[in-house]
Write an enzyme that holds these catalytic residues in place. Sequence first.
Site, PDB file in Angstrom:
ATOM      1  N   ASP A 205      10.668  -5.201   3.446  1.00 16.16           N
ATOM      2  CA  ASP A 205      10.225  -5.346   4.711  1.00 16.16           C
ATOM      3  C   ASP A 205      10.562  -4.263   5.467  1.00 16.16           C
ATOM      4  O   ASP A 205       9.587  -3.516   6.314  1.00 16.16           O
ATOM      5  CB  ASP A 205      10.687  -6.595   5.546  1.00 16.16           C
ATOM      6  CG  ASP A 205       9.894  -7.979   5.030  1.00 16.16           C
ATOM      7  OD1 ASP A 205       8.459  -7.920   4.850  1.00 16.16           O
ATOM      8  OD2 ASP A 205      10.135  -9.063   4.846  1.00 16.16           O
ATOM      9  N   ILE A 206      11.851  -4.063   5.300  1.00 16.87           N
ATOM     10  CA  ILE A 206      12.242  -3.008   6.468  1.00 16.87           C
ATOM     11  C   ILE A 206      11.989  -1.427   5.892  1.00 16.87           C
ATOM     12  O   ILE A 206      11.698  -0.815   6.910  1.00 16.87           O
ATOM     13  CB  ILE A 206      14.106  -2.910   6.261  1.00 16.87           C
ATOM     14  CG1 ILE A 206      14.813  -4.494   6.787  1.00 16.87           C
ATOM     15  CG2 ILE A 206      14.638  -1.856   6.824  1.00 16.87           C
ATOM     16  CD1 ILE A 206      15.933  -4.631   6.780  1.00 16.87           C
TER      17      ILE A 206
END
Length: 410
Positions: free
Chosen positions: A183-184
């Site tokens: 996600d990051i």
Amino acid sequence: MTDTNPRSFGALRDLRIIDLTQLLSGPYATMMLADQGAKVIKVEPPEGDMSRSAGPFRPDDEVKALGGYFQSIGRNKQSVVLDLKTAEGKAALIALVRNADALVENFRSGVMERLGLSYEVLRDVNPRLVYGAIRGFGDVRSGASPYTNWPAFDVTAQAMGGIMAVTGPDTATPTKVGPGIGDIVPGMFLAFGVLAAIHRARVAGHGQYVDIAMVDAILALSERLVWQHSVLNVVPVPEGNHHPYFCPFGVYPAKDGFVTIAAMRDNFFEILCKRLDATDLLDDARFASEASRVENRTTLIEAISSRTRRLLKRELQDRLGGEIPFGPVMDIAEIVKDRHYIARNMIVDVEQPGARPIRIAGVPIKMSDTPGGVRSRSPLLGEDTVSCLRDAGLNDDEINAAIQASAAKN
């Protein structure tokens, strides 16, 4: 909380971002923009971002909409509640878009189209609008993946983007990276893409669509796999805590934990051996060059480990720190006490209404003239609805209509 002069705060303080994202990937992107001064208006559904209820919460937290997760990535933003399934909610969003530099979202493919709020619709409202989107497998506008409609989370991106195939203790145990990099990392790419597109829009006079696929971002992070396969005709596998092409370069045991050592160069290797009282390794022909050390890395790793495991992390740091690339493996209890992170303002307290402050990670991008930082806690759900809609040009009747339409859902 950081105390930053508002007159110099943030290189992006002239940007206005409409944030429809939820959970982690999109909110991380808009957090990065907000940390550098952009006005980020987080548009939430009546029930709020799903991460609000995810927690974790402390026993004494009176406000159960600001857990650690949401406080970490919701800082520096404003919250507006709109039900985009209602005519009033859509009208309010369009009012916000008219003066925005960018809108970002991370819904599944087709959601905004079904709401009647597609990129093409919003572009007609604001031709300079940059529209940024994160999806598991990207958007058809940039290339129709056969997986376009598949849902995806962090672990999906890690698995299909290649990083799990080279992470783990051995070839039989592919391992997920601890933090949610699936996600990051896409969020970081989106923040960069949005800024690049805004820069272009200010030159060209029109915006564009910025499309990030989570799996693409992880493959880009894992770029070594691609050239290894192409140049060497190999399929890379997990290498454990060491490197396939450098030695020593990896994790070594200490008496009370582990340390990292990267002493593959001849000068670093000489220092390492002398500081570990292992000068016999310098006389061993198997370790005489960088190439021979790699060729005999299994033997060398054990020889160095037999020395490091006799010493505490602090003792190893006293011997090696500043002399060669070295670092102890630190857990968060050690990190929050470490002088580096204190000096760099990387551990920050944010207000927690009705309770003691919550500690979150600070901002790693340090800028001398327009410093960013954590200047405000995450917003309560809908805390800024009235002020943001008024700034967008809605009158009191229109604002009340949008609020009532959102409240009707509950």
